[in-house]
Scaffold this motif. Structure first.
Motif, PDB file in Angstrom:
ATOM      1  N   ASP A 288      -8.727   8.827  -3.816  1.00 32.30           N
ATOM      2  CA  ASP A 288      -8.396   8.534  -2.417  1.00 32.30           C
ATOM      3  C   ASP A 288      -7.710   9.737  -1.795  1.00 32.30           C
ATOM      4  OD1 ASP A 288      -8.455   6.877  -0.170  1.00 32.30           O
ATOM      5  OD2 ASP A 288      -6.408   6.190  -0.509  1.00 32.30           O
TER       6      ASP A 288
ATOM      7  N   HIS B  76      -5.393  10.805   2.000  1.00 35.21           N
ATOM      8  CA  HIS B  76      -4.825  10.453   3.301  1.00 35.21           C
ATOM      9  C   HIS B  76      -4.185  11.693   3.905  1.00 35.21           C
ATOM     10  CE1 HIS B  76      -4.910   5.933   3.393  1.00 35.21           C
ATOM     11  NE2 HIS B  76      -5.192   6.150   2.120  1.00 35.21           N
TER      12      HIS B  76
ATOM     13  N   HIS C  75      -4.005   3.245  -3.980  1.00 31.07           N
ATOM     14  CA  HIS C  75      -5.397   3.043  -3.569  1.00 31.07           C
ATOM     15  C   HIS C  75      -6.358   3.578  -4.644  1.00 31.07           C
ATOM     16  CE1 HIS C  75      -4.266   2.844   1.009  1.00 31.07           C
ATOM     17  NE2 HIS C  75      -3.638   1.960   0.254  1.00 31.07           N
TER      18      HIS C  75
HETATM   19 MG    MG Z   1      -6.614   4.891   1.064  1.00 34.73          MG
END
Ligand code: MG
Length: 207
Positions: free
Chosen positions: A10, A12, A44
């Motif tokens: 993941d 961000h 995540h």
């Molecule tokens: Mg995420």
């Protein structure tokens, strides 16, 4: 023994004005991570690794960003759902390993605390969780946090090899049965563990 592996990734972007939450910990930093939820990039990745390990889809399948229920949600909720999927599939965690990739903040000083928090959320021992950190050298991604995770699961039920041997015993000849019994319990001819009844005498004696 039946085992499965899963992998999750993941990323961000950093964003001003929100708290930085990684691995369920609020970390002192000038920026947090942008996201529909709390932006916990590590949880995540772990959630996706767990779901992937039992072929249960991914985090977006369960928690679509379009759903307002997950706006600002604590990512431990996502993780809990993945853990339920793993348990439902009949597996438990052996260990997980992770890599966090970000320029700032430095993860090494808090790696021990992160490991304990993640282990607590997963219901495993800290020694079953790996937390490693890298900086995004040469990637030009200093404004982004990334996380990778691999997970190993083992079956909660009888090992497949044992099930196979029992199935063979149910269907096989006496030689096969002997081989199965020896494989299971050594040279003792006690097959009660297989749930199969045998006559206590040689049926040839009846003729
Ligand atoms: Mg995420």
């Amino acid at each position: 023994m039946s085992m499965r592996i899963g992998y999750g990734f993941d990323s961000h972007a950093f964003k001003a004005g929100v708290p930085l939450v990684i691995g369920g910990l609020v970390i002192e930093h000038s920026e947090g991570l942008a996201g529909h939820s709390d932006g916990d990039v590590l949880l995540h990745a772990i959630t996706d690794a767990l779901l992937g390990a039992v072929s249960a889809g991914d985090i977006g399948t369960f928690f679509p960003p379009s759903d307002p229920r997950w706006k600002g949600a604590a990512s431990s909720v996502f993780l809990q759902t993945a853990l339920e999927e793993v348990a439902t599939a009949g597996y438990k965690i052996v260990n997980i390993d992770t890599v966090l990739v970000m320029a700032q903040p430095k993860i090494v000083p808090i790696a021990g605390e992160l490991r304990e928090r993640v282990a607590e959320l997963l219901g495993v021992k800290p020694g079953e969780v790996g937390i490693k950190a890298k900086t995004p050298e040469g990637l030009g991604l200093d404004h982004v946090a990334m996380a990778h995770c691999t997970v190993l699961l083992e079956s909660l039920h009888a090992p497949e090899a044992l099930e196979h041997m029992v199935a063979t015993a149910d269907a096989g000849s006496e030689e096969e049965l002997n081989a199965v019994v020896e494989g299971l319990i050594g040279s003792r001819r006690d097959i009660s563990a297989l749930g199969r009844k045998v006559t206590p005498f040689d049926t040839d004696d009846l003729t």
